[in-house]
Design a protein around this motif. Structure first.
Motif: not given
Length: 221
Positions: A1-9, A25-31, A45-50
């Motif tokens: 299962m792919n991690p949830i890709r997150i952008l922090l603002v 630190l969470e296996d299912d998250f990726e900042v 968002v345009k380049t990283l597509q979180p």
């Protein structure tokens, strides 16, 4: 299962860095990126597509409300979850009206934040108890000038004991996951009960359901 890709603002560097460490630190998250204001977030968002943007409101250059509006207009599939220090009714309404999938406060417990992000990524609409109460208050005021909310004290709506338990937790601001954990039942069972509540209240909107439950005298105790 792919991690949830997150952008922090967030323009607060210390908080932003701390969140990045906690989430990674969470296996299912990726900042996948960080930004200090919403214009920078839009460009990323345009380049990283979180999958999800965790967005503050009060920021220089472009605030979170304008950022939410701009990102959702051009990237409608990108989820935006507001994380703010402030619980002002205008901010809440504006963010949700422009497509945010939820609104959280920075003083919430870390585990609840992690679960809220997961629930948002799974398609749930996320509101903390204090935010839901403020939104309910604003919707009530708006409906006073539009179509009034039915006075359910004059309508016979029968709830089972289990439905009352779940209704109380909804009013308290619990997510479906948290309700399931509190009552030792599955999330699917919770969704079935909530669907029944929607049917009985004549709505499919969770914020209106909250209003109706309060009108019935359900308390978050």
């Amino acid at each position: 299962m792919n991690p949830i890709r997150i952008l922090l603002v967030d323009d607060q560097t210390l908080l932003r860095d701390a969140l990045e460490v906690i989430l990674n630190l969470e296996d299912d998250f990726e900042v996948v990126g960080v930004a200090s204001h919403a214009q920078e977030a839009y460009d990323l968002v345009k380049t990283l597509q979180p999958d999800l943007v965790l967005m503050d409101i009060k920021m220089p250059v472009m605030n979170g409300i304008e950022g939410t509006k701009k990102i959702k207009a051009d990237f409608p599939s990108t989820l935006i979850l507001i994380l703010s220090t402030f619980a002002e009714e205008e901010d809440i309404v504006e963010c949700l009206a422009h497509g945010a999938t939820g609104y959280l406060l920075k003083d919430m417990h870390g585990d609840r934040l992690l679960n809220a992000i997961r629930d948002a990524a799974n398609g749930q609409f996320i509101l903390q108890g204090p935010i839901a109460a403020k939104l309910a208050s604003r919707l009530f005021q708006m409906n006073q000038y539009a179509s009034p909310i039915p006075n359910l004290h004059n309508v016979q709506v029968e709830l089972t004991d289990r439905e009352k338990e779940i209704a109380s937790l909804i009013v308290k601001g619990y997510t479906n996951r948290e309700i399931a954990k509190a009552l030792f039942i599955s999330e699917g069972t919770v969704r079935n009960y909530i669907s029944t509540l929607y049917s009985k209240m004549g709505t499919s909107d969770r914020s209106k359901l909250l209003l109706f439950l309060k009108e019935l005298g359900i308390k978050g105790e």
